[in-house]
Scaffold this motif. Structure first.
Motif, short mmCIF file in Angstrom:
data_model
loop_
_atom_site.label_atom_id
_atom_site.label_comp_id
_atom_site.label_asym_id
_atom_site.label_seq_id
_atom_site.Cartn_x
_atom_site.Cartn_y
_atom_site.Cartn_z
N VAL A 23 0.86 -1.18 0.00
CA VAL A 23 0.00 0.00 0.00
C VAL A 23 0.90 1.23 0.00
CG1 VAL A 23 -1.81 1.25 1.25
CG2 VAL A 23 -1.78 -1.25 1.27
N THR A 24 0.60 2.20 -0.86
CA THR A 24 1.50 3.34 -1.02
C THR A 24 1.17 4.52 -0.11
OG1 THR A 24 0.17 4.33 -2.79
CG2 THR A 24 1.87 2.74 -3.44
N ARG A 25 -0.02 4.56 0.48
CA ARG A 25 -0.40 5.66 1.37
C ARG A 25 -1.11 5.12 2.60
NH1 ARG A 25 -0.38 10.87 -1.01
NH2 ARG A 25 -0.56 11.54 1.15
N ARG A 26 -1.21 5.93 3.64
CA ARG A 26 -2.01 5.56 4.79
C ARG A 26 -3.48 5.51 4.38
NH1 ARG A 26 -0.59 5.90 10.11
NH2 ARG A 26 -2.56 4.76 10.28
N LEU A 27 -4.19 4.47 4.81
CA LEU A 27 -5.61 4.31 4.55
C LEU A 27 -6.35 4.36 5.88
CD1 LEU A 27 -5.47 1.45 1.88
CD2 LEU A 27 -5.43 3.92 1.52
N PRO A 28 -7.69 4.50 5.86
CA PRO A 28 -8.43 4.49 7.12
C PRO A 28 -8.08 3.25 7.96
CG PRO A 28 -9.87 5.16 5.35
CD PRO A 28 -8.58 4.75 4.71
N GLU A 29 -8.04 3.42 9.26
CA GLU A 29 -7.59 2.37 10.17
C GLU A 29 -8.36 1.07 9.98
OE1 GLU A 29 -7.09 1.68 15.01
OE2 GLU A 29 -7.43 3.68 14.19
N ALA A 30 -9.68 1.18 9.79
CA ALA A 30 -10.49 -0.03 9.63
C ALA A 30 -10.10 -0.79 8.37
CB ALA A 30 -11.97 0.35 9.57
N VAL A 31 -9.74 -0.06 7.32
CA VAL A 31 -9.33 -0.69 6.06
C VAL A 31 -7.98 -1.40 6.24
CG1 VAL A 31 -8.69 -0.26 3.66
CG2 VAL A 31 -10.61 0.98 4.69
N GLU A 32 -7.04 -0.73 6.88
CA GLU A 32 -5.73 -1.33 7.09
C GLU A 32 -5.83 -2.58 7.97
OE1 GLU A 32 -2.75 2.50 6.62
OE2 GLU A 32 -3.24 1.79 8.63
N ALA A 33 -6.69 -2.53 8.98
CA ALA A 33 -6.85 -3.68 9.87
C ALA A 33 -7.39 -4.89 9.11
CB ALA A 33 -7.79 -3.32 11.03
N ARG A 34 -8.37 -4.66 8.24
CA ARG A 34 -8.95 -5.77 7.48
C ARG A 34 -7.95 -6.32 6.48
NH1 ARG A 34 -11.56 -10.19 7.72
NH2 ARG A 34 -13.00 -10.65 5.99
N MET A 35 -7.17 -5.44 5.83
CA MET A 35 -6.14 -5.91 4.91
C MET A 35 -5.12 -6.78 5.62
SD MET A 35 -5.14 -2.78 2.36
CE MET A 35 -6.16 -2.36 0.95
N SER A 36 -4.76 -6.39 6.83
CA SER A 36 -3.77 -7.16 7.59
C SER A 36 -4.27 -8.54 7.95
CB SER A 36 -3.39 -6.39 8.87
OG SER A 36 -2.80 -5.14 8.55
N MET B 108 -11.14 17.66 -1.87
CA MET B 108 -11.97 17.14 -0.79
C MET B 108 -13.21 16.41 -1.29
SD MET B 108 -11.82 20.49 1.68
CE MET B 108 -13.24 19.94 2.66
N GLY B 109 -13.37 16.27 -2.60
CA GLY B 109 -14.62 15.75 -3.14
C GLY B 109 -15.07 14.43 -2.56
N SER B 110 -14.13 13.51 -2.35
CA SER B 110 -14.49 12.19 -1.81
C SER B 110 -14.15 12.05 -0.33
CB SER B 110 -13.77 11.10 -2.60
OG SER B 110 -12.36 11.19 -2.41
N ALA B 111 -13.80 13.16 0.30
CA ALA B 111 -13.27 13.10 1.68
C ALA B 111 -14.38 13.03 2.72
CB ALA B 111 -12.36 14.29 1.94
N THR B 112 -15.06 11.89 2.76
CA THR B 112 -15.96 11.59 3.87
C THR B 112 -15.48 10.29 4.50
OG1 THR B 112 -17.51 10.25 2.57
CG2 THR B 112 -17.90 12.63 2.64
N VAL B 113 -15.73 10.14 5.78
CA VAL B 113 -15.33 8.91 6.47
C VAL B 113 -15.95 7.70 5.79
CG1 VAL B 113 -15.49 7.63 8.63
CG2 VAL B 113 -15.02 10.09 8.67
#
Length: 328
Positions: free
Chosen positions: A10-23, A291-296
């Protein structure tokens, strides 16, 4: 569990929930800080990886594909746009490319409408006045913007986001017009209350608001060039939540400074973070940091689509969000 052996970068930090599931699902290499990878870092990071998860800030070209080597089989892009990826080059190497369509539609349409309202009603100017403490009370002629209802909105690119914007703008009393690579079905036009213009020039010349909602491709680069921008009415405004390269930013800046266009709302820029400094100085311009897609909700859903594509691929099936060169 499918995919446990596959390596994912992964090239950038992603939301924590996404990173946890990928792991949980993959042998994944995550980022510790949310910064752009340098070119050398990107080339080093992709070597020997099975699945690459880039974002729009990463240029995935022939050099990167060569550096990755034969192990790379899937580029699961975190985002809908893929103009930063050499899709044809990937395909020729047997590498699948996927994206995350749909999930950003409503959020981006919200932002496009927010920009229209902000520019036409001069909301940022009013905020700046209040923050500086310059307000001396109500006045009959102060901070007069324009009425949204009754204005003609011309949508350039009537895909998912364009249609979502049309529904919102129609509810506010705007008249909806559009130009698209392909005309919509009659029933779709009727449902949206939208009128098709085959000639982009003619549409641009007759609109009060132009909204850019088409992707960046070789065919759309500077689609709104100096000649076409000059067709706009002096009272018209333009907003862009798609890709900055669609507008000739220097030409737009000159015309805004000269009062040849009434205003602009931009969430994307032609040269990424290098925004024309003259553009920053203008009061009739609203600038936002992509910011167009910047929602949680949206960013988590984007991650879920990346995971779905990667997991499906790891399970030996065709990912649901495959991108083909002819789709671009």
């Amino acid at each position: 569990m499918p995919g446990k052996q596959l390596s994912v970068v992964v090239t950038r930090r992603l939301p924590e929930a996404v990173e946890a599931r990928m792991s949980e699902l993959f042998d994944v290499r995550l980022r510790n800080d949310d910064t752009w990878l340098s070119r050398s870092e990107l080339l080093a990071r992709v070597r020997g990886v099975d699945i690459l998860v880039p974002t729009l800030t990463d240029t995935i070209d022939a050099e990167v594909l060569d550096a990755a080597g034969p192990s790379l089989k899937l580029i699961a892009n975190y985002g809908a746009g893929v103009d930063h990826i050499d899709v044809e080059g990937a395909r020729s190497r047997g590498i699948m490319v996927t994206n995350t369509p749909d999930v950003m539609t409503e959020d981006t349409a919200d932002m496009a409408l927010a920009l229209i309202l902000s520019v036409v009603r001069r909301i940022p100017e009013g905020m700046a006045q209040m923050q500086k403490g310059d307000w001396n009370g109500w006045s009959p002629t102060a901070m007069m913007g324009g009425r949204i209802g009754g204005r003609k909105l011309g949508i350039l690119g009537m895909g998912r986001i364009g249609q979502a914007l049309a529904r919102r703008a129609s509810a506010l009393g705007m008249s909806i017009y559009y130009h698209n690579r392909r005309r919509l079905r009659t029933e779709t036009e009727q449902a949206l209350g939208a009128t098709y213009w085959e000639s982009l020039d003619q549409m641009v010349a007759n609109m009060d608001v132009i909204s850019i909602n088409c992707p960046h491709t070789p065919g759309t680069f500077h689609l709104m060039n100096a000649r076409r921008l000059k067709l706009m009415k002096p009272s018209a405004v333009i907003v862009n939540t798609s890709r900055g390269e669609v507008i000739d930013e220097n030409a737009l800046t000159r015309m805004l400074r000269a009062g040849e266009i009434a205003g602009a709302g931009l969430d994307v820029f032609e040269h990424g973070t290098e925004v024309n400094p003259r553009l920053r100085e203008l009061q009739n311009v609203v600038l936002l940091p992509h910011m167009g897609s910047a929602t949680v909700e949206g960013r988590i859903e984007m991650g879920e689509r990346v995971i779905l594509n990667a997991y499906t691929f790891a399970d030996g099936h065709r990912p649901p969000d495959m991108v083909l060169p002819e789709m671009i």
